[in-house]
Design a protein around this motif. Structure first.
Motif, PDB file in Angstrom:
ATOM      1  N   UNK A   1       0.865  -1.175   0.000  1.00  0.00           N
ATOM      2  CA  UNK A   1       0.000   0.000   0.000  1.00  0.00           C
ATOM      3  C   UNK A   1       0.901   1.224   0.000  1.00  0.00           C
ATOM      4  N   UNK A   2       0.751   2.046  -1.038  1.00  0.00           N
ATOM      5  CA  UNK A   2       1.579   3.246  -1.180  1.00  0.00           C
ATOM      6  C   UNK A   2       0.697   4.482  -1.090  1.00  0.00           C
ATOM      7  N   UNK A   3       1.071   5.386  -0.186  1.00  0.00           N
ATOM      8  CA  UNK A   3       0.353   6.652  -0.063  1.00  0.00           C
ATOM      9  C   UNK A   3       1.243   7.777  -0.570  1.00  0.00           C
ATOM     10  N   UNK A   4       0.607   8.830  -1.079  1.00  0.00           N
ATOM     11  CA  UNK A   4       1.338   9.922  -1.712  1.00  0.00           C
ATOM     12  C   UNK A   4       0.761  11.261  -1.264  1.00  0.00           C
ATOM     13  N   UNK A   5       1.609  12.268  -1.290  1.00  0.00           N
ATOM     14  CA  UNK A   5       1.156  13.634  -1.071  1.00  0.00           C
ATOM     15  C   UNK A   5       1.914  14.542  -2.029  1.00  0.00           C
ATOM     16  N   UNK A   6       1.204  15.492  -2.599  1.00  0.00           N
ATOM     17  CA  UNK A   6       1.791  16.457  -3.526  1.00  0.00           C
ATOM     18  C   UNK A   6       2.951  17.194  -2.849  1.00  0.00           C
ATOM     19  N   UNK A   7       4.023  17.404  -3.594  1.00  0.00           N
ATOM     20  CA  UNK A   7       5.237  18.010  -3.030  1.00  0.00           C
ATOM     21  C   UNK A   7       4.998  19.411  -2.492  1.00  0.00           C
ATOM     22  N   UNK A   8       3.983  20.089  -2.987  1.00  0.00           N
ATOM     23  CA  UNK A   8       3.692  21.433  -2.521  1.00  0.00           C
ATOM     24  C   UNK A   8       2.932  21.490  -1.214  1.00  0.00           C
ATOM     25  N   UNK A   9       2.574  20.327  -0.664  1.00  0.00           N
ATOM     26  CA  UNK A   9       1.829  20.279   0.597  1.00  0.00           C
ATOM     27  C   UNK A   9       2.625  19.490   1.636  1.00  0.00           C
ATOM     28  N   UNK A  10       2.337  19.750   2.900  1.00  0.00           N
ATOM     29  CA  UNK A  10       3.018  19.066   3.989  1.00  0.00           C
ATOM     30  C   UNK A  10       2.485  17.635   4.084  1.00  0.00           C
ATOM     31  N   UNK A  11       3.377  16.667   3.984  1.00  0.00           N
ATOM     32  CA  UNK A  11       2.983  15.259   3.996  1.00  0.00           C
ATOM     33  C   UNK A  11       2.991  14.652   5.385  1.00  0.00           C
ATOM     34  N   UNK A  12       3.564  15.323   6.364  1.00  0.00           N
ATOM     35  CA  UNK A  12       3.920  14.677   7.635  1.00  0.00           C
ATOM     36  C   UNK A  12       2.723  14.134   8.409  1.00  0.00           C
ATOM     37  N   UNK A  13       1.649  14.895   8.537  1.00  0.00           N
ATOM     38  CA  UNK A  13       0.521  14.423   9.331  1.00  0.00           C
ATOM     39  C   UNK A  13      -0.096  13.168   8.721  1.00  0.00           C
ATOM     40  N   UNK A  14      -0.239  13.160   7.404  1.00  0.00           N
ATOM     41  CA  UNK A  14      -0.810  12.017   6.685  1.00  0.00           C
ATOM     42  C   UNK A  14       0.068  10.780   6.864  1.00  0.00           C
ATOM     43  N   UNK A  15       1.352  10.926   6.632  1.00  0.00           N
ATOM     44  CA  UNK A  15       2.261   9.777   6.711  1.00  0.00           C
ATOM     45  C   UNK A  15       2.388   9.260   8.141  1.00  0.00           C
ATOM     46  N   UNK A  16       2.479  10.175   9.102  1.00  0.00           N
ATOM     47  CA  UNK A  16       2.595   9.743  10.493  1.00  0.00           C
ATOM     48  C   UNK A  16       1.340   9.011  10.949  1.00  0.00           C
ATOM     49  N   UNK A  17       0.180   9.497  10.535  1.00  0.00           N
ATOM     50  CA  UNK A  17      -1.077   8.832  10.898  1.00  0.00           C
ATOM     51  C   UNK A  17      -1.161   7.445  10.268  1.00  0.00           C
TER      52      UNK A  17
END
Length: 435
Positions: free
Chosen positions: A358-374
């Motif tokens: 399962x791979x999750x992604x976030x656009x480089x222009x947005x902060x990914x940390x909360x999504x990835x940590x959760x």
């Protein structure tokens, strides 16, 4: 002192020296001199890892001149390839010789050495990752000597060095067990998430290569089913106009515009995803395998990917859906789900078990940390997962957490102690994940 950065911009460094190696003797001398001077050496490919696995600290080594096919054994379909060969170059080169790699990932910008060393994989319940296709490997050790590992020479080391994380030496050449060239009949079709999860095991087992993309904040997925064919007359590639429309305009340029717009107004992301998901349409085509496996990725993003037992995929995705439904975080990028066969490679994310990714992604222009940590916090709450992060994709796990998830972890560390006791090939990331 020039600055180096990876593709995603998640890692930057300023190595003391950059060396474009001319040939094998040049690389051997460089490693020996660096060891004696107490300097760290790191070979860098395309920089497509999101982690710092390829981060150079003292000496950055470019392998561009060690590229291309070295030899072909037509009787066994085994091919020796120089380490600096990009996958998008290797595919056509094999094709011209009537050969293909058994399976590939969905990006082909990496070098072959970088791809296998970080655990790159594709999808298909009967197929391993790229490192599982190796029957031989050569690497330069810290003292400049060349270690050759094949099925007849140092064979006991192959499960360790085939997927080495760049921690055991600098890979210079690889022997790949190829297969006769083949076509892939590709069918891409929209479906609902629950429908896909309810019939997931059957879909995965009945297809050569099955994967799907789920659009967060919706119930829609895009399924991709690839079937292997050998009849060359069946080739029916996408028309050029359709390829330009779908893959260039919609998947890259328009998607990039949408991400920039929703970054300024993230509240509209769920509605945008609903429209995008509903606009999905079926398409079907047949082309050479290397052209179907990989897709272009122009929009820069951050990515984290986990390997878990295959049967746990539905539970984890439903848990992720529940978290996203609370709109703690809104996400434009689809969640990618793939599958792989078990292997015996010591540091493979699929070691000893059928795996779902399962791979999750976030656009480089947005902060990914909360999504990835959760996401990773959620994984830790599900019993029995033994979640293994992709070595080239973002995670925070260190040696203490990883040791229990890899049965051969301590054996790999012991081999590293033997082959590179002075840590010539280490960097901060490897120090963190290996200790």
């Amino acid at each position: 002192m020039a600055e180096w950065s990876n593709w995603a911009g998640t890692v930057t460094s300023r190595p003391e020296e950059t060396v474009l190696v001319r040939d094998l003797p040049h690389l051997q001398l460089l490693c020996e001199e660096s060891m004696l001077a107490g300097r760290r050496v790191k070979a860098v490919g395309a920089g497509h890892s999101f982690t710092g696995i390829a981060e150079p600290t003292d000496v950055l080594v470019r392998m561009d001149r060690l590229s291309g096919i070295r030899s072909v054994d037509e009787a066994t379909c085994r091919v020796w390839v120089h380490a600096g060969t990009p996958l998008h170059v290797l595919g056509p080169e094999l094709q011209r010789r009537g050969l293909a790699m058994t399976n590939l990932g969905d990006i082909d910008r990496q070098t072959i050495a970088g791809a296998v060393s970080t655990g790159t994989h594709g999808t298909g319940a009967r197929f391993t990752g790229l490192a599982g296709q190796l029957t031989g490997i050569e690497l330069v050790q810290a003292d400049g000597s060349l270690l050759t590992v094949t099925e007849s020479e140092n064979a006991e080391l192959l499960p360790a060095v085939a997927l080495s994380l760049g921690a055991l030496g600098i890979v210079t050449a690889l022997e790949i067990q190829c297969v006769p060239k083949f076509l892939l009949h590709a069918v891409e079709a929209p479906a609902s998430l629950d429908e896909t999860l309810d019939g997931l095991s059957e879909r995965v087992d009945s297809a050569d290569h099955f994967e799907f993309y789920w659009f967060p904040h919706t119930d829609r997925v895009l399924t991709k089913t690839n079937t292997r064919l050998v009849d060359e007359s069946a080739r029916a590639p996408l028309p050029a106009w359709r390829s330009r429309l779908d893959d260039n305009l919609l998947s890259n340029k328009l998607f990039g515009v949408l991400n920039k717009a929703t970054t300024r107004a993230p509240g509209i992301i769920p509605a945008v995803n609903q429209v995008s998901a509903r606009a999905l349409s079926r398409r079907e085509f047949t082309d050479w395998s290397y052209r179907v496996f990989a897709s272009e990725r122009e929009v820069v993003f951050r990515e984290s990917e986990v390997a878990i037992p295959r049967d746990a995929v539905p539970e984890v995705l439903r848990e992720l859906r529940s978290w996203l439904a609370r709109k703690v975080e809104v996400v434009t990028f689809p969640v990618e789900v793939r599958f792989a066969a078990p292997d015996d490679l010591w540091m493979s994310t699929a070691h000893g078990r059928e795996s779902g990714y399962i791979a999750i992604h976030q656009y480089a222009g947005r902060d990914h940390r909360r999504y990835f940590e959760a996401f990773w916090s959620m994984l830790e709450r599900v019993d029995g997962l033994g979640a293994r992060p992709h070595w080239g994709k973002m995670h925070d796990l260190g040696a203490a957490e990883l040791r229990s998830r890899y049965p051969k972890f301590d054996d790999f560390v012991a081999l590293r102690d033997r082959l590179d006791p002075q840590r010539v090939f280490s960097n901060p990331y490897l120090d963190h994940v290996l200790g």
